[in-house]
Design a protein around this motif. Structure first.
Motif, short mmCIF file in Angstrom:
data_model
loop_
_atom_site.label_atom_id
_atom_site.label_comp_id
_atom_site.label_asym_id
_atom_site.label_seq_id
_atom_site.Cartn_x
_atom_site.Cartn_y
_atom_site.Cartn_z
N HIS A 58 9.70 66.54 77.16
CA HIS A 58 9.54 66.53 75.71
C HIS A 58 9.57 67.94 75.12
O HIS A 58 10.04 68.12 74.00
N GLN A 59 9.08 68.92 75.86
CA GLN A 59 9.15 70.30 75.40
C GLN A 59 10.61 70.73 75.19
O GLN A 59 10.93 71.38 74.20
N GLN A 60 11.48 70.35 76.13
CA GLN A 60 12.90 70.70 76.03
C GLN A 60 13.56 70.03 74.82
O GLN A 60 14.55 70.53 74.31
N LEU A 61 12.99 68.92 74.38
CA LEU A 61 13.52 68.22 73.20
C LEU A 61 12.93 68.76 71.90
O LEU A 61 13.23 68.25 70.82
N ARG A 110 7.11 67.66 66.72
CA ARG A 110 7.61 69.03 66.82
C ARG A 110 6.52 70.08 66.70
O ARG A 110 6.46 71.05 67.45
N ASP A 111 5.63 69.92 65.71
CA ASP A 111 4.62 70.95 65.44
C ASP A 111 3.42 70.34 64.74
O ASP A 111 3.40 69.15 64.45
N THR A 112 2.41 71.17 64.45
CA THR A 112 1.19 70.64 63.84
C THR A 112 1.41 70.16 62.41
O THR A 112 0.73 69.24 61.97
N GLU A 113 2.35 70.78 61.70
CA GLU A 113 2.64 70.30 60.35
C GLU A 113 3.20 68.88 60.39
O GLU A 113 2.86 68.03 59.56
N THR A 114 4.06 68.62 61.38
CA THR A 114 4.62 67.28 61.53
C THR A 114 3.55 66.29 61.95
O THR A 114 3.53 65.14 61.49
#
Length: 151
Positions: A58-61, A110-114
């Motif tokens: 998942h990191q690679q994605l 993807r990130d904390t905002e998401t």
């Protein structure tokens, strides 16, 4: 369905490497390739093998944030939420619970905002969601595609 030692040997081998050819599976289970094909088809028809999939990093994605989200739902509403939860592409897993919360979600974003938008806008926007608790995963230690007895 009763699973014998041959079925379990095939499932264990495939659980470690789902791309093993029939000849290798036959050698590991000490049976013929024809037996392998017949057994795998029987396991598939019986629903023991539900599908064939890939295991991705998942990191690679670009999905760098993993969280467990606990959901408290309105009385009797939690059963109706299955379709709505399945429609959320961020949800990898959803399960009903006993105890203080009704549902647990494994979420990848993807990130904390998401993650914030997912929880506060998408999830809490579903009718019947009363409250949520989000636990951010800092490191994944064990991530198995499935558990086969004797593994």
């Amino acid at each position: 369905m009763h699973l014998d030692d041959i079925d379990l040997a095939l499932l264990r081998a495939l659980n470690k490497d789902g791309r093993l050819p029939a000849a290798e599976l036959a050698a590991r289970a000490n049976v013929s390739r024809g037996t392998v094909y017949a057994r795998l088809e029987r396991l598939r028809r019986a629903g023991v093998i539900r599908n064939f999939s890939i295991d991705v990093d998942h990191q690679q994605l670009g999905l760098h944030v993993t969280a467990l989200v606990l959901v408290s739902a309105g009385q009797f509403r939690w059963r109706e939420m299955s379709g709505e939860l399945a429609a959320l592409p961020e949800v990898q897993y959803a399960g009903y619970l006993t105890g203080g919360f009704d549902i647990v979600l494994l979420v990848r974003v993807r990130d904390t905002e998401t993650l914030r938008a997912f929880v506060l806008e998408k999830l809490q926007g579903i009718p019947g969601v009363r409250s949520t608790r989000t636990l951010t995963v800092v490191e994944e230690v064990v991530d198995r595609p499935s558990i086969v007895p004797g593994d």
